[in-house]
Design a protein around this motif. Structure first.
Motif, short mmCIF file in Angstrom:
data_model
loop_
_atom_site.label_atom_id
_atom_site.label_comp_id
_atom_site.label_asym_id
_atom_site.label_seq_id
_atom_site.Cartn_x
_atom_site.Cartn_y
_atom_site.Cartn_z
N PHE A 269 -10.53 -14.95 -2.23
CA PHE A 269 -9.00 -15.11 -1.53
C PHE A 269 -8.13 -13.52 -1.39
O PHE A 269 -7.68 -13.51 -0.52
N GLU A 270 -8.43 -12.89 -2.42
CA GLU A 270 -7.72 -11.52 -2.27
C GLU A 270 -8.28 -10.53 -1.38
O GLU A 270 -7.52 -9.67 -0.95
N ASP A 271 -9.56 -10.71 -1.10
CA ASP A 271 -10.18 -10.07 0.11
C ASP A 271 -9.48 -10.28 1.33
O ASP A 271 -9.47 -9.24 1.95
N HIS A 272 -9.47 -11.52 1.90
CA HIS A 272 -8.52 -11.72 2.98
C HIS A 272 -7.44 -11.18 2.93
O HIS A 272 -6.75 -10.71 3.82
N ASP A 273 -6.40 -11.15 1.78
CA ASP A 273 -5.26 -10.36 1.53
C ASP A 273 -5.43 -8.80 2.04
O ASP A 273 -4.46 -8.32 2.84
N HIS B 145 -3.37 -8.14 5.29
CA HIS B 145 -2.38 -7.69 4.86
C HIS B 145 -2.25 -5.99 4.68
O HIS B 145 -1.52 -5.30 5.18
N GLY B 146 -3.41 -5.58 3.94
CA GLY B 146 -3.69 -4.14 3.62
C GLY B 146 -3.01 -3.99 2.10
O GLY B 146 -2.89 -4.58 1.67
N SER B 147 -3.14 -2.61 1.90
CA SER B 147 -2.91 -2.20 0.50
C SER B 147 -1.52 -2.54 0.19
O SER B 147 -0.65 -2.46 0.87
N GLU B 148 -1.28 -3.17 -1.27
CA GLU B 148 -0.14 -3.32 -1.69
C GLU B 148 0.60 -1.95 -2.51
O GLU B 148 1.69 -2.17 -3.17
N ASN B 149 -0.23 -1.16 -2.80
CA ASN B 149 0.00 0.11 -3.60
C ASN B 149 1.06 0.93 -2.81
O ASN B 149 0.98 0.85 -1.56
#
Length: 865
Positions: free
Chosen positions: A738-742, A746-750
Motif C-alpha cells: 500500500f505504501e509503495d503505491h503512495d 504521490h511522491g516523497s513526503e519528506n
C-alpha cells in the motif's frame, strides 16, 4: 571424443550408437549385439557389403531378434537382400534367384513371420513390387534393402519413401567414400522432403507418417554418421542438413503440430549425445529444439509397450523417461563448480524440459497438490524421477544460496562479476516450480531466499526483464524492498516510445482542463495512449516532457477535487481519496472513472508523481483483495468506531437487543435517507452476539464495496486499457505494498533537502564558487516548504519528488547562466530540468526575482504569448 571414419565400419560403434533404439522396436534384444551384422540392417544403413558371403536361404531366414543364423549360401547366382519389417521393427535376411517371382518372396515371408501374403506389400525404392514380376525385373541386386508394410499402408506416401530411401543411400555412399555423389543433390532431397512435410496445409496424420518414414529408414542415424565423418565437406553438409531440419520444423509448423517432431529430435539428441561431445553446438541445437517441442505437451508413462502398429502414437508420444535425462544433464552442469555454468539457452532448455515433467507428476491420480515426501518411494509411477528431482532441488538450492551470498559480498566490495547473474532469476523460478511439487519444500525454498533477500532484490532491480513472468515471487513480496517491487511493476507497464515516434497529441485550454483532457483521453484508442503523449497548452510556447508532467499534475488535481464529486477525501488524511458513492449525480460519472483509471496508469507509466494517494479500501479493491475492519479506519473513522463498538460490546448486552439493530444499512442519497437490506428479509433479522461479526462484515461490504462497485470497475477498466488487460491491472496492485503505491503516485513526503538538491545540480556558465550560486542556495534555504515546491515545479514541472529524492529523477538538474538583462525574471526549460537566470548584481535583487516566481500562480504556469 570425436570419432574417425573407420569407426563407422566398426561393429562396436553400431552396438553403442543404436542398441537403445533397436530395443525400442525389438523387445527381444536383451543385450547389445556382438556385431553390426546382428542388426541385419540393409546395406545403406550398415555400410557393409557381404560380397564374399551369400545370405541364408529363404527357408532359414533370420531376423534381428534371433540369435541363430543359417550358414551362408555359396551359390554365386543367388541374390542376397534384406527385408525391413516396418510394423515390428525387425529385419529379415533372404536370398533368391533373379528369376524368382515377387510372389515367391511373399510366400517365404509368410513362412517365417506368419503374415498372410494378401496382407503384405513390399516396397523397393519407393515403389510397390508386383507379384508377377521377377527379382531381376524389379532390379533387386545383392544387398538390396526392401521394406515390408501392411496392406493398408502399401500405397501411402510412395514419394516420401522413395525420397528418403535415396537420401539415406546417398549419405552412406558418402560415408563409404564413394565418388560421384553430388552434395547439392543430397541437400536438395532433404529440402524436398521438408517441403512436403512442413507445408502449412499438411495434415497431422500425414506429418506423423512422413516423420515415421524418416525414422524407419534410419535417416537420423545416417545424418549423424555423416556428421562424424573426418571429411570436412561431409561433416559440414550433415550439420547443415540437421540444422535445416530443425529450423524448418520450427518455422514451418504451428506450435501444436510442431510437437509431432519431438521423436525425431529425440533420436538426433540420443545419437549425437553418444557420438559427439555434450558441448557440441549441433547437439545443443537439437536439445533446444526438442525442449521447445515438448514444453507445452502432456507426457506420461513410457510408450514402449504401446502397439507399434499405431502409426500416429509412435510419432507423438513422448515419455517422462525420454526427457528426464536432459533435466539431469543440465542440473549436473548447473551444480558443477562454484559459479553458474549454464548459458542462457541452457537455462531455457532446463525450463522447457521441466515443464512437461512437472505436469506429468501433477497428473498422477494420487497427486493432491503436493507429493508427500515420506511416501514418495512407494508412488505408482515416476518413482525414480520424483526421487531424483527432489534430491536435485537440494543440490540446486545449496548452490544458488552460495551464489547469492557471493553476490551480496561482491556488492559490498563493489566488485561485481555479473556476467552470469542475469540467469539467476530464471533458475530460481524453476527451482521454486520444483519445490511446489513436494510437501514442505516450498517453505524451505523461501526460507533460504530470506537469508539472501538483499541479493534477490538486487537481481530484480538490475536483471529483471520486460515480458518475463515474475508472478512466482509476488506472493512473497515481503522479501523485496520498495525499489525492487517498483521495478517489477514498471516492467508490467508499457514502454514509452521515443520522441521520434508517433505520439498521441493533445492541445488543451487551461480554462477547460478537465473536460478537454477527458475528450482527448477517453476517446483515444488504448494502443495510441500506450505509445506516448505529446502535450501542449493552448496559446503557450512550451512543449515537451516538462509540459506533459505539468499536465499530469494539474489534471489529477482536478480529477480528485472533491468538488467534482468523483472522489471523496478521507477525513483523517485529505491527501487520500476513494470513490464517491454519490458520483452518479453526474450522468457521465462512469465514463469519467474510466478516464481517471487511464490517467493514473499513464502517470505511473511516465513516472510522474502527482501528489495523490488512494485510500486503502480503494487500493485493495483494485488488487482484487478483501477489505477488513482495520482497512476502513481512515476512510470513515466514525463508521469504524461504531463497528468496533458492536464487536467489543458485552455479549449479554447485545443479546438483550440493547442496540436495536437489524441487518439493514441506512444511507444518504441525494439529501434523503434510504434503508438498504444487507440480505433478503434482513430487516426482520435481529443482530445478536452470534451474528454481529457477520453483520459488521456485511456493513463494510455494502459501505465500501457494493456502493461503489460500478465506479471501481470502470476505474479498473480504464487502468487495464493502458496496462493491457485486467489480469495485469490486478497484478500491478498485488505486487505493490500500500505504501509503495503512495510513493509512486504521490511522491516523497519528506521535506525537500537543499543539500540533496545541491548534490544533484550542475552548472553551465556559472561555477559553484560564484557569488550568484552562493546567493541562490542561501535564498532557497530560507524558503518555506511550499515555496521550495513551487520553485521545484517551475524548474522541473514536479511538485513532489520520488521517494529516493533528487537521485530518483531521470537526470541531474542544471543552473544555466543567461545573457538576459538583469531586470528579467529567471526562466526554465522543464524538459531538461534547467533553470536560467542572468548574473544578478546583488543577493537582494536575486531574492526579489525568486520570490516572484515562487508565488503559486506564477510558478505553476509557463506563461502565454
Amino acid at each position: 571424443m570425436k570419432r574417425k571414419l573407420e569407426d563407422f565400419y566398426d561393429d562396436d560403434f553400431f552396438t553403442e550408437l543404436d542398441f537403445i533404439r533397436m530395443r525400442k522396436y525389438n523387445p527381444n534384444l536383451n543385450s547389445a549385439p556382438a556385431t553390426a551384422s546382428s542388426y541385419n540392417f540393409p546395406d545403406q544403413i550398415t555400410g557393409h557389403h557381404n560380397c564374399n558371403n551369400s545370405a541364408p536361404t529363404a527357408s532359414t531366414a533370420s531376423t534381428s531378434g534371433s540369435s541363430q543364423h543359417s550358414p551362408p549360401s555359396l551359390d554365386p547366382d543367388r541374390i542376397h537382400f534384406f527385408v525391413r519389417m516396418i510394423s515390428q521393427g525387425k529385419t529379415l535376411v533372404l536370398n533368391g534367384k533373379p528369376e524368382d517371382k515377387v510372389k515367391l518372396i511373399h510366400e517365404k515371408i509368410q513362412t517365417v513371420t506368419g503374415i498372410p501374403v494378401i496382407e503384405q506389400r513390399l516396397i523397393y525404392q519407393g515403389k510397390q513390387l508386383q507379384w508377377e514380376h521377377s527379382l531381376a525385373e524389379c532390379m533387386i541386386r545383392n544387398d538390396a534393402g526392401l521394406h515390408l508394410v501392411g496392406r493398408m499402408r502399401s500405397t501411402e506416401h510412395p514419394q516420401v519413401w522413395q525420397l528418403i530411401d535415396h537420401l539415406v543411400s546417398a549419405i552412406f555412399r558418402l560415408c563409404k567414400g564413394e565418388t560421384g555423389v553430388c552434395l547439392e543433390e543430397v541437400e536438395a532431397m532433404l529440402v524436398a522432403f521438408l517441403g512436403m512435410t512442413t507445408k502449412k496445409d499438411v495434415q497431422v496424420n500425414h506429418l506423423a507418417s512422413h516423420l515415421n518414414i524418416f525414422q524407419s529408414l534410419c535417416a537420423p542415424t545416417a545424418l549423424v554418421m555423416l556428421y562424424m565423418s573426418p571429411v570436412k565437406c561431409n561433416k559440414e553438409l550433415a550439420e547443415k542438413l540437421i540444422r535445416t531440419f530443425m529450423l524448418s520444423c520450427k518455422t514451418g509448423l504451428q506450435k501444436p503440430v510442431y510437437s509431432q517432431c519431438a521423436p525425431v529430435a529425440l533420436e538426433f539428441c540420443k545419437l549425437l549425445g553418444r557420438s559427439a561431445a555434450r558441448d557440441d553446438p549441433l547437439y545443443s541445437l537439437c536439445r533446444s529444439s526438442l525442449g521447445s517441442m515438448v514444453e507445452d505437451i502432456r507426457i506420461g508413462r513410457s510408450s514402449r509397450n504401446h502397439n507399434h502398429d499405431d502409426f500416429s502414437n509412435r510419432m507423438c508420444v513422448i515419455a517422462v523417461e525420454d526427457i528426464f535425462p536432459f533435466v539431469t544433464e543440465l542440473a549436473n552442469k548447473l551444480t558443477e563448480g562454484s559459479r553458474i555454468n549454464l548459458s542462457l539457452n541452457e537455462v531455457r532448455d532446463f525450463a522447457a524440459f521441466l515443464r512437461p515433467i512437472k505436469g506429468a507428476i501433477k497428473d498422477l491420480p494420487d497427486f493432491e497438490g503436493r507429493v508427500p515426501v515420506p511416501l514418495m518411494y512407494i508412488l505408482p509411477c515416476y518413482d525414480d524421477e520424483i526421487k531424483l528431482l527432489y534430491l536435485m532441488l537440494f543440490e540446486l538450492l545449496e548452490k544458488m544460496r552460495k551464489c547469492l551470498e557471493r553476490i551480496k559480498g561482491e556488492m559490498a566490495m563493489e566488485e561485481k562479476e555479473d556476467d552470469e547473474w542475469d540467469q539467476y532469476l530464471a533458475i530460481l523460478k524453476e527451482m521454486r516450480g520444483i519445490a511446489k511439487l513436494y510437501q514442505g519444500a516450498e517453505d524451505m525454498f523461501w526460507s533460504n531466499m530470506k537469508l539472501v533477500d538483499v541479493s534477490l532484490q538486487y537481481l530484480i532491480i538490475v536483471y529483471a526483464k520486460r515480458g518475463e513472468d515474475y508472478k512466482w515471487i509476488i506472493g512473497h513480496k515481503h522479501l523485496l524492498d520498495f525499489e525492487s517491487r517498483r521495478n517489477l511493476v514498471m516492467l508490467m507497464l508499457p514502454e514509452i516510445k521515443g520522441e521520434d515516434e508517433e505520439l498521441h497529441e493533445m492541445l488543451i485550454d487551461r480554462s477547460q482542463l478537465l473536460s478537454e483532457s477527458f475528450n482527448y483521453i477517453s476517446k483515444a484508442k488504448p494502443e495510441n495512449l500506450r505509445g506516448g503523449l505529446f502535450m501542449e497548452f493552448n496559446n503557450e510556447e512550451a512543449t515537451g516532457p516538462g509540459v506533459l508532467r505539468e499536465w499530469f499534475f494539474l489534471v489529477c488535481q482536478e480529477i480528485f477535487n472533491p468538488q467534482n464529486a468523483l472522489f471523496v477525501a478521507c477525513p483523517n488524511d485529505r491527501r487520500r481519496f476513494f470513490p464517491n458513492p454519490a458520483s452518479k449525480v453526474d450522468p457521465l460519472h462512469l465514463r469519467y472513472f474510466k478516464f481517471a483509471g487511464r490517467v493514473i496508469a499513464l502517470a505511473l507509466m511516465h513516472k510522474v508523481q502527482v501528489g495523490i494517494m488512494f485510500d486503502r479500501t480503494f487500493f485493495l479493491q483494485l488488487a482484487g483483495m478483501n477489505i477488513s475492519l482495520e482497512d476502513i479506519k481512515d476512510a470513515d473513522p466514525y463508521f469504524y468506531s461504531s463497528c468496533k463498538q458492536i464487536l467489543d460490546m458485552d455479549p449479554i448486552i447485545v443479546d438483550q437487543d440493547a442496540l436495536g439493530l437489524t441487518f439493514v444499512h441506512e444511507v444518504e442519497e441525494l439529501g434523503s435517507m434510504k434503508v438498504v437490506e444487507l440480505f433478503a428479509n434482513g430487516k426482520n433479522i435481529v443482530v445478536n452476539s452470534r451474528n454481529r461479526k457477520e453483520y459488521v462484515e456485511l456493513l463494510i461490504q455494502h459501505r465500501f464495496v457494493t456502493s461503489v462497485a460500478n465506479q471501481v470497475a470502470k476505474f479498473a477498466k480504464g487502468f487495464a486499457d493502458i496496462v493491457g488487460d485486467e489480469k495485469i491491472q490486478k497484478l500491478v496492485f498485488k505486487t505493490l505494498e500500500f505504501e509503495d503505491h503512495d510513493g509512486m503516485l504521490h511522491g516523497s513526503e519528506n521535506m525537500i533537502s537543499v543539500e540533496d538538491w545541491k548534490v544533484h545540480t550542475e552548472y553551465n556558465g556559472y561555477k559553484e564558487t560564484d557569488p550568484q550560486i552562493y546567493w541562490f542556495w542561501k535564498i532557497v534555504e530560507e524558503m518555506t516548504t511550499e515555496q521550495r515546491k513551487v520553485l521545484l515545479f517551475f524548474w522541473t514541472s514536479l511538485k513532489h519528488l520520488p521517494l529516493d529524492g533528487f537521485g530518483g529523477l531521470s537526470s541531474k538538474l542544471y543552473i544555466y547562466k543567461s545573457n538576459d538583462p538583469i531586470d528579467l525574471l529567471p526562466s526554465s526549460h522543464t524538459c531538461f530540468y534547467r533553470i536560467c537566470f542572468p548574473s544578478y548584481p546583488s543577493m537582494a535583487l536575486m531574492r526579489q526575482r525568486l520570490n516572484i516566481i515562487t508565488q503559486d500562480h506564477v510558478g505553476c504556469s509557463f506563461g502565454t504569448w
